[in-house]
Design a protein around this motif. Structure first.
Motif, PDB file in Angstrom:
ATOM      1  N   ASP A 108      40.095  36.659  45.272  1.00 33.32           N
ATOM      2  CA  ASP A 108      39.564  37.960  44.848  1.00 33.32           C
ATOM      3  C   ASP A 108      38.091  38.023  45.246  1.00 33.32           C
ATOM      4  O   ASP A 108      37.243  37.406  44.622  1.00 33.32           O
ATOM      5  CB  ASP A 108      39.741  38.129  43.334  1.00 33.32           C
ATOM      6  CG  ASP A 108      39.564  39.586  42.910  1.00 33.32           C
ATOM      7  OD1 ASP A 108      39.070  40.383  43.726  1.00 33.32           O
ATOM      8  OD2 ASP A 108      39.915  39.904  41.760  1.00 33.32           O
ATOM      9  N   GLU A 109      37.832  38.780  46.300  1.00 33.96           N
ATOM     10  CA  GLU A 109      36.479  38.924  46.841  1.00 33.96           C
ATOM     11  C   GLU A 109      35.761  37.596  47.040  1.00 33.96           C
ATOM     12  O   GLU A 109      34.722  37.337  46.437  1.00 33.96           O
ATOM     13  CB  GLU A 109      35.656  39.844  45.929  1.00 33.96           C
ATOM     14  CG  GLU A 109      36.323  41.190  45.771  1.00 33.96           C
ATOM     15  CD  GLU A 109      35.356  42.301  45.394  1.00 33.96           C
ATOM     16  OE1 GLU A 109      34.146  42.131  45.647  1.00 33.96           O
ATOM     17  OE2 GLU A 109      35.812  43.322  44.881  1.00 33.96           O
TER      18      GLU A 109
ATOM     19  N   SER B 283      41.920  43.883  41.556  1.00 36.45           N
ATOM     20  CA  SER B 283      41.934  42.626  40.803  1.00 36.45           C
ATOM     21  C   SER B 283      43.132  42.609  39.855  1.00 36.45           C
ATOM     22  O   SER B 283      43.770  41.575  39.651  1.00 36.45           O
ATOM     23  CB  SER B 283      40.652  42.482  39.993  1.00 36.45           C
ATOM     24  OG  SER B 283      39.547  42.480  40.846  1.00 36.45           O
TER      25      SER B 283
ATOM     26  N   GLN C 179      37.834  36.912  40.549  1.00 35.69           N
ATOM     27  CA  GLN C 179      36.600  37.554  41.004  1.00 35.69           C
ATOM     28  C   GLN C 179      35.400  37.055  40.202  1.00 35.69           C
ATOM     29  O   GLN C 179      34.332  36.825  40.760  1.00 35.69           O
ATOM     30  CB  GLN C 179      36.740  39.073  40.826  1.00 35.69           C
ATOM     31  CG  GLN C 179      35.574  39.860  41.360  1.00 35.69           C
ATOM     32  CD  GLN C 179      35.847  41.355  41.295  1.00 35.69           C
ATOM     33  OE1 GLN C 179      36.874  41.795  40.781  1.00 35.69           O
ATOM     34  NE2 GLN C 179      34.936  42.140  41.838  1.00 35.69           N
TER      35      GLN C 179
HETATM   36 MG   LIG Z   1      38.034  43.463  41.278  1.00 32.57          MG
END
Ligand SMILES: [Mg+2]
Ligand SMILES: Nc1ncnc2c1ncn2[C@@H]1O[C@H](COP(=O)(O)OP(=O)(O)OP(=O)(O)O)[C@@H](O)[C@H]1O
Ligand SMILES: Nc1ncnc2c1ncn2[C@@H]1O[C@H](COP(=O)(O)OP(=O)(O)OP(=O)(O)O)[C@@H](O)[C@H]1O
Ligand SMILES: [Mg+2]
Lengths: 429, 337, 377, 260, 241
Positions: free
Chosen positions: E166-167, E50, E92
């Motif tokens: 992010d994810e 991240s 995220q």
């Molecule tokens: Mg992360």
């Protein structure tokens, strides 16, 4: 380290005041500084440690003051005879009504609940209005210019200090039970309002506190200056030190207060530090950080909030009783949020919220500033305006504005401290 | 019949009209408080003194105009000087933001920090206003004072009771209505308004959406300056200008904003009226009204007053607390978290 | 000769806080007296009098005591102040008495202060509430008004006056339909006016301050048509109220401490010349407070509070030549020559019993937008 | 262990949980799956006392626990983790763990003043236990770090770690796996199994990772639109047509293959 | 632009940096993606994935190294300016406006666009049908997976040239995840570059043109998706067996 330095600075300020403006002034500032420090400690407990935004400090301080009257003033026997018991009856009736209403609310079958409660409240209110006003009027009619109230218990005034704490704690319990569920800003305004209500009661319920007519001449825990001045032993000792009786007596009285106040402050500080550093303090910080998670981890958030709200308020009440003792009088009209709530907050924030030593430092330092800004500011303004033509409008305005320098400076101090040390002079850990 | 009319007129004159006017005044102030809370996410204690500052500049402008012989005819001259007051307040607020609040925004300070900082700003503004105009009462209202006077009303209708409506009362009401409508529309429908709400919701994400945070903040202060000055001037016109009362106004204003739901402009208006009506109605003795309505034999001896006016603002706080206990976010849903 | 070059007097009033708008004028009044004395060059053989201001915040006991203590350390010889009764009590008990300092308050009227053991150190130029209540009753009864509504500013002055008046008025057979407090400095008085109107009464007695809540009440009462006539006690009488309210005030009447001479008129003149409002509440009393201290010093021939304190009553009361504002030089000369004076001043000072003023009253009425004196009581 | 009887929870007019009934058997590791918005988290919130149900009951070993506040449920041995991590952000990671156990002597204020010695001992034991947990979660190097500074996945680990500080009887895990590295997730899954077997914890696990569910859970309950759609062994569930249509889909692999 | 080795469209080149005045978290870390390609970053928790994304987006100061877009050095630009240059980012955590409605969230994604946005919004509703149903609801009231869909939708609304995620699949159900990956492939086909962090590493690497394994802020392995999948060491340590 920085903390030690700052404490030395405050010490130097007080000593400097003593050298420049006389030790009487210095001790007076220190005494009130100590009281302020205790209030700041109470607020810090609530805000810095538990995150409760209580801006009703004034109310608890005033309750402490009321305790000083109730404990230490002599009872007004005629007033008791005239209507005292009737008032007691009225109050009991009020309390009984509340208890009965709560009972009905909790126990009555669902279909009766609302109407039953309403009926109980109305009946209680009517009865109360039958009994109470008569008693109040009778009590207030007893020599209204001199007494006109029930008086107190005639006990030593030192007892009023813990009593002030208890009274404030009791009020905090009631307030906490109703208002603690509210969110930060809402709790703030609710406490602000409740404090105003407490002051309104003190101002308007003459039978209790003489209202705006003030109670003066509250007994002291220390001797009176004039007594000391009349005491040959004391005069002799004073002269031994090369002091005039007047100076020696007023210094001695103030020093006695200093010692009493310092003792209370130190005890509270030790207890507060011990609590903060224990698992209890850790739990409180956890609650402040994240209430939902703390609750899920088995911590009784509501209960703990109530506990610390009561503790902090009790400390403010204690300080309030001490302050009223120092003043020697209860003057309900003097309680204003700017002075008794917001100024305390400035102390806590400038000192460093979450840190007990910071709060104490802030208490003494800000109080010193509060008193000293005016002479300093007046001097500064006269220097500035000296260059201006005599009698010019600007000069006139500036000089007339000298007392307002205090607000200006407090504001600037607050803004600058928060700008350059956002977490206060002695930050949390 | 005339008895009933008289009773109605009494109620209107002493309860309805004053409470409505007072409510509108509170509402205007609450609108500013609520906007700052809604967008910048803190309770601004300096709002009362901002109002005082705006009113002060407007007063100075009014005096200037009056000495130049310009007046507003039937309307107060102050309305012409209003833009000056607004401009000065905009500058003051932007400067305050630049030198005080911006740092804390960048540092990501928690809301309570802002509250305390605003307390510092309050102190400073307090002093500025007193340095410039002093602490005294200032009167600057001119133009027609009444739409209808009590005496005129009595003569017109032949009733025993009079009814008075002041120009400033009508003005306040109209302006408050316009302000809330405009603000509501602005926040809900315009791009800038939405970006302001987005900013208040999640600053970092607003950044990632290309919203310029400094612009949002500027626009907010701009609107706040307008609201504060207008509120301050209208209040001053209706009552009088004295710096101390402007600080005192803060308490009922906050009560109004919170009862309505902090952050919600419609709520601010509603809250203002709830507080004002509560204060006036609960402490109003019904003696006179009942005197008209009841047969002579049943006329009340006492005042028939629920609560003495000593405790009038206790009423607003009790209402505040009750509302919050029942609806924790205020009457209109205020912002959460 | 020249043994007393400078006399410092403290003027300790609430320059900030609830009555900040009064305090400035009061201090101006006191300073007027001081500069008059300095210019005369007659006090104690040519001393200059230097005023030193300090703030009480009106509501801040601790601040007031600290400031008083500080001024004492700076070497003042007397205090004009405090203003609000609360802080006055605190200053008196905690600073003035322990230090043996003379304090003359222009505005603290609380009866409770009467009972303080003051060792001849505390005086007040503000008239007593009890007396004014009686005078006001007489004024009303003479006009045949027997039913009034009453509102008072919620402090010791307002409450004390209201109590005194109500007692006197009811004893005289009048009826007070409602007695209700108002807080100064609040945003709105509709609720109070609503209640006052509903209670009824021929006229409204406003025991407040003319530039505080009292003004707000009168405005709101006129605006709604609740009352169009008012009784104005001392705290409400002054030019500013006529200016602020305008023609609607015509026909209202009241009383203010003041004697047959034209003390108050002199004060107004002095104020106009000096650029402050000589009619603002307690401004004449402040002038008088300062004047009394200095005259007593002259009479005692000393600036030591222990010496001149006991002289205050004698310069204030008969026998002797009557002294009005602007005549301090004359008074100093008389005293220097060993004569006697009866200081009347701007507020008809007459000290009775425990150092309080019990002056005569001037009955006034508002006619054609001006305050006119219609008699004395 | 836990029985949920026709539970309904509505927000305004919308029924997030709509008459769900289910049982979590003592000693089991029950999986709870279902499409986004099926009401799983809401169900957890109601069981764990964070939300009051609109109607219906929750029983824990026959005892009615509906509407009890979370802290009381904690004392009955019911723990939960949050889908969106709820760390104590300004406290250190170790403190985050040490605050968990109940009945600490030092949490009573007067004991904090009086029983200093006993508290010191308890603290030492707690710190040791916390460090063991941190070791297990592979984040012992972060013990002194403020929890607010952890990465997204690390916060999830901390959530799990808190449940390991006490002897829970039933633990509700809301998507512990989301955002956690798959290798580490394997370790976590082993740990859950061990806690289940060795210490007799009952688990109820929400997770969208089918490997994890398949390996760990028996039985698996599928929720959709607020009620229970299916229940059974993981292998059965994954063959269930309804479940495939509502939740699992036909899989990415085939698509990629088809498009290539 | 020189050299035979063409510079990628977006590159965070040898980045070193950390949060505030704290210790460095990234150490000479390089992340790049080409036009129309998908790059995936994987690694253990706390590896700095991240952080690397934020560094590329200008949300923390890069002490050494540079970020270039189309060869232009954008290291000094603010995140806002990067949005204006056609970059979009889904963080995220806290990646939606909770108090605003779903629709307003999407509108905010298109804040800088001046053209009509109705069509893009329609596409997003087709992609995530649940959002259409909930479009008048405050996003904060959605379930975890629904929020994630709003977040991705908001970023897509920008019609970016580079999309950073992010994810994105954390907490979404398998069926939605499939759709999401599908859509990501589609998006990439239209020439948009995609840079994403994923813990569902196996699925992600399957569609990745390029994969990065980060460990303790450094590039540990770099290769095509298939290469990384084939590496036993990588599989065992980072992809879960
Ligand atoms: Mg992360
Ligand atoms: N506070 C709320 N107000 C209104 N609706 C809500 C609220 N909380 C949840 N919902 C709605 O309830 C439904 C169920 O939400 P829940 O969080 O229980 O889903 P979930 O099964 O946990 O999904 P996910 O797998 O995505 O986490 C969702 O459609 C959501 O929009
Ligand atoms: N705001 C912050 N301040 C200081 N340190 C931070 C901050 N955010 C993250 N860190 C630290 O930086 C390191 C890398 O964090 P990062 O969020 O980049 O990890 P990640 O690879 O994304 O992990 P995950 O898969 O768990 O999300 C971690 O050790 C973390 O503790
Ligand atoms: Mg969920």
């Amino acid at each position: 380290m920085r903390g030690v330095g700052l404490y030395l600075l405050v010490g130097a300020l007080i000593v400097g005041t003593g050298l420049m403006q006389g030790w009487n002034t210095a001790l007076l500032i220190l005494n009130m500084g100590l009281v302020s420090a205790i209030m700041a400690l109470g607020v810090n407990l609530q805000w810095g440690i538990a995150g409760l935004f209580n801006i009703g400090v004034m109310g608890f301080v005033a309750l402490g003051g009321l305790a000083a009257v109730i404990v230490s003033m002599p009872p007004t026997t005629e007033a008791w005879a005239a209507g005292g018991w009737q008032i007691v009856g009225g109050l009991a009736m009020g309390a009984a009504t509340v208890v009965a209403a709560v009972f009905v609310w909790k126990r009555a079958p669902a279909q009766w609940r609302i109407w039953g409660t309403v009926a109980v409240v109305i009946a209680g209110f009517v009865l109360y209005r039958q009994v109470m006003p008569g008693g109040m009027a009778a009590v207030e009619a007893v020599n209204p210019a001199g007494t006109g109230y029930l008086g107190g218990l005639g006990l030593p005034v030192l007892i009023a200090w813990p009593a002030g704490g208890l009274l404030a704690a009791g009020a905090a319990w009631i307030i906490g039970k109703t208002a603690l569920g509210l969110r930060a800003d809402y709790l703030a305004i609710a406490t602000l309002g409740i404090a105003e209500i407490i002051i309104a009661v003190l101002k308007n319920e003459d039978w209790l506190s003489r209202g705006v007519k003030n109670v003066i001449g509250i007994p002291r825990p220390v001797p009176y200056e004039v007594e000391l001045q009349a005491n040959p032993d004391f005069v002799a000792t004073a002269e031994g030190f090369g002091l005039t009786p007047i100076l020696a007596s007023s210094l001695w009285v103030k020093l006695s207060y200093t010692m009493l106040f310092a003792a209370v402050l130190i005890v509270l500080l030790v207890l507060a530090q011990a609590a903060l550093k224990s698992p209890w303090g850790r739990m409180m910080r956890a609650i402040r950080d994240n209430e939902v998670a703390a609750e899920a981890m088995g911590k009784d958030v509501k209960g703990r909030h109530l506990q610390i709200f009561i503790l902090g308020s009790a400390i403010c009440g204690l300080a309030g009783a001490m302050m009223t003792t120092l003043d020697g009088q209860l003057t309900p009209g003097t309680y204003q949020p700017l002075r008794f709530t917001f100024l305390i907050w400035v102390m806590v924030i400038v000192g460093g919220s979450g840190n007990n030593f910071g709060a104490v430092l802030g208490g003494i330092l800000i109080w010193w500033l509060w008193v000293q800004v005016e002479p300093i500011g007046g001097w500064l303004l006269s220097v500035v305006s000296a260059g201006l033509p005599d009698g010019s409008l600007v000069q006139e305005r500036l000089l007339a504005g000298a007392p307002h320098m205090r607000y200006l400076t407090m504001g600037l101090v607050l803004i600058f401290v928060l700008r350059f040390a956002p977490r206060g002079l002695i930050p949390e850990r | 019949m005339t008895d009933i009319l008289n009773a109605l007129v009494v109620l209107a004159n002493f309860v309805l009209i004053p409470a409505t006017a007072y409510g509108a005044q509170l509402a205007l102030g609450a609108l500013g408080v609520t906007l700052i809370y809604g967008i910048l996410r803190f309770s601004n204690f300096a709002h009362g003194d901002t109002m005082a500052f705006g009113a002060m500049v407007t007063i100075l402008g009014t005096w200037g105009l009056q000495s130049a012989g310009i007046t507003g005819g039937p309307l107060p001259t102050a309305l012409i000087a209003l833009p000056l007051g607004i401009a000065a307040t905009v500058l003051l607020l932007l400067a305050t933001d630049r030198f005080v609040y911006r740092f804390h925004r960048a540092a990501g300070s928690p809301p309570t920090m802002f509250v305390i900082v605003s307390l510092g700003v309050t102190f400073v503004m307090n002093a500025i206003v007193r340095f410039i105009i002093g602490v005294d009462d200032q009167r600057f209202a001119d133009g027609e004072r009444f739409v209808i006077r009590a005496r005129e009303f009595r003569e017109m209708t032949g009733l025993d009771e009079g009814l008075a409506i002041k120009t400033t009362q009508v003005l306040t009401l109209v302006v408050a209505a316009i302000c809330v409508a405009a603000l509501f529309w602005f926040l809900q429908k315009t791009r800038t308004g939405k970006s302001m709400r987005a900013y208040s919701d999640n600053e970092d994400l607003a950044l990632l959406s290309g919203i310029n945070p400094e612009r949002v903040v500027r626009v907010t202060w701009l609107i706040v300056a307008v609201l504060a000055t207008v509120a301050g001037v209208l209040y001053g016109l209706d009552k009088s200008f004295k710096p101390f009362t402007y600080f005192q106004l803060l308490l009922p204003i906050f009560a109004a904003a919170i009862v309505g739901g902090l952050g919600n402009p419609v709520g601010a208006i509603l809250g203002g009226f709830v507080i004002a009506f509560a204060e006036v109605t609960i402490t109003y003795p019904l003696k006179k009204v009942l005197g008209y309505l009841m047969p002579e034999s049943l006329e009340p001896d006492g005042l028939v007053q629920l609560l003495s006016t000593d405790y009038k603002f206790a009423v607003s706080f009790v209402i505040l607390i009750v509302v919050l206990l029942i609806k924790p976010t205020g009457l209109m849903k205020g912002q959460t978290a | 000769e020249g043994h007393a070059e400078e006399v410092k007097l403290g003027i300790i009033l609430g320059y900030t806080g609830p009555i900040e708008s009064l305090a400035g004028h009061m201090a101006d009044g006191a300073e007027e007296a001081m500069s008059e004395v300095t210019e005369s060059g007659l006090l104690l053989g040519g001393a200059t009098v230097t005023p030193v201001r300090a703030d009480t915040g009106c509501i801040d006991n601790a601040l007031a005591t600290s400031n008083t203590e500080r001024l004492i350390a700076e070497g003042i010889s007397g205090i004009v102040g405090g203003d609000c009764s609360g802080v006055t009590g605190a200053m008196l008990q905690n600073v003035a008495i322990p230090n043996g300092m003379v304090m003359v308050s222009p505005s603290a009227t609380s009866p409770a202060l009467t009972t303080v053991e003051d060792n001849d150190l505390f005086f007040r130029t503000a008239p007593s509430d009890a007396r004014e209540g009686e005078v006001m009753t007489e004024v009303l009864m003479d006009r045949g008004i027997e039913s009034v509504a009453l509102t008072y500013t919620n402090n010791d002055y307002g409450k004390g006056l209201a109590d005194a008046f109500q007692t006197a008025f009811e004893a005289a057979g009048g009826e007070v339909t409602i007695s209700t407090a108002h807080e100064d400095g609040k945003a709105d008085y509709s609720a109070e006016v609503g209640a006052l109107s509903a209670a009824g009464g021929d006229i409204l007695v406003v025991a407040g301050y003319l530039d505080q809540g009292g003004l707000g009440i009168i405005r709101a009462a006129l605006d709604t048509g609740a009352y169009d006539q008012f009784v104005l006690p001392g705290g409400m009488v002054g030019d500013s109220i006529v200016e602020n309210v305008g023609a609607d005030l015509n026909g209202s009447f009241g009383q203010i401490a003041g004697s047959g001479g034209d003390g108050a008129a002199k004060m107004t003149e002095l104020g106009e010349a000096g650029g402050y409002d000589g009619t603002s509440p307690y401004t004449p009393e402040s002038y008088d407070a300062a004047a009394l201290i200095m005259l007593a010093m002259q009479a005692a021939g000393s600036m030591d509070p222990a010496d001149y304190g006991p002289m205050i009553t004698s310069v204030a009361n008969a026998p002797g030549e009557e002294i009005y504002p602007g005549e301090l030089a004359k008074a100093l000369q008389i005293l220097a020559d060993g004569g006697e004076i009866d200081y009347v001043g701007g507020s008809a000072v007459e000290l009775i019993g425990p150092g309080e003023s019990a002056g005569t009253y001037r009955e006034i009425e508002v006619k054609d937008g001006a305050i006119e004196t219609v008699g004395f009581r | 262990m836990i029985t949920v009887e026709t539970l309904v929870k509505s927000f305004g007019g919308f029924k997030a949980v709509d008459g769900a009934s289910l049982t979590i058997a003592e000693g089991s590791i029950t999986g709870l799956i279902g499409p986004n918005g099926a009401g799983k988290t809401t169900l957890f919130n109601v069981i764990a006392g964070n939300l009051k149900p609109t109607s219906g009951r929750v029983l824990m070993q026959g005892e009615d626990i509906t509407g009890l506040p979370p802290h009381e449920l904690f004392h009955k041995g019911l723990l939960r983790t949050f889908q969106i991590a709820h760390e104590f952000s300004s406290m250190s990671v170790r403190e985050n763990l040490m605050m968990v156990p109940a009945a600490q002597t030092g949490e009573t204020i007067w004991k904090a003043w009086l029983s200093r010695g006993r508290i010191r001992e308890e603290e030492r034991a707690l710190a040791q236990k916390a460090d063991e947990v941190l070791d297990f979660l592979t984040i012992s190097h972060l013990a002194e770090e403020k929890a607010g500074n952890l990465s997204g996945g690390q916060k999830k680990l901390l959530e799990l770690g808190r449940t390991m500080m006490v002897d829970a009887r039933i633990v509700f895990l809301d998507e512990v796996g989301a955002g956690v590295n798959r290798t580490l997730l394997g370790t976590i899954s082993d740990a859950i199994q061990r806690l289940n077997r060795e210490r007799g914890y009952t688990f109820c696990v929400i997770e969208h990772d089918m490997d994890f569910i398949g390996k760990l859970c028996d039985p698996v309950i599928v929720m959709a639109e607020g009620h229970v759609l299916a229940e059974g062994k993981a292998s059965e569930i994954m063959q269930n047509e309804d479940v495939i249509e509502a939740y699992l889909g036909t899989g990415l692999k085939n698509k990629v293959a088809a498009q290539a | 632009m020189t050299g035979d080795e063409a510079e990628p469209m977006l590159i965070g080149d040898m980045m070193t940096g950390g949060y505030g005045k704290g210790a460095d978290i990234l150490h000479e870390c390089t992340i790049a993606v080409d036009a129309g390609q998908i790059a995936v970053i994987v690694g253990p928790n706390g590896a700095g994935k991240s952080t690397a994304m934020k560094a590329v987006f200008g949300m923390l100061t890069v002490r050494e190294g540079a970020v270039r877009l189309d060869g232009e050095d954008i290291t000094a630009l603010t995140p806002q300016d990067r949005v204006a240059k056609g970059m979009a980012f889904v963080p995220q955590t806290s990646n939606i406006f909770t108090s605003m409605t779903v629709e307003e969230n999407l509108e905010m994604g298109a804040f800088l666009r001046r053209d009509g946005i109705a069509q893009t919004m329609e596409q997003i509703y087709e992609l995530f049908p649940i959002l259409r149903e909930k479009r008048r609801q405050a996003a904060g009231e959605l379930s975890g997976g629904q929020r994630q869909q709003v977040a991705v939708g908001r970023a897509l609304m920008t019609e970016p040239r580079v999309l950073m995620l992010d994810e994105p699949t954390a907490g979404v159900s398998p069926i939605v995840m499939d759709e999401l990956f599908d859509r990501i492939i589609e998006v990439a086909r239209t020439g948009i570059s995609i840079l994403m962090v994923e813990q569902n590493a196996r699925q992600a690497l399957e569609i990745a043109d390029k994969g990065y394994v980060l460990v303790q802020g450094r590039n540990a392995y770099t290769g095509t998706g298939a290469e990384l999948m084939a590496d036993d060491e990588v599989r065992r340590s980072f992809l879960g067996g």
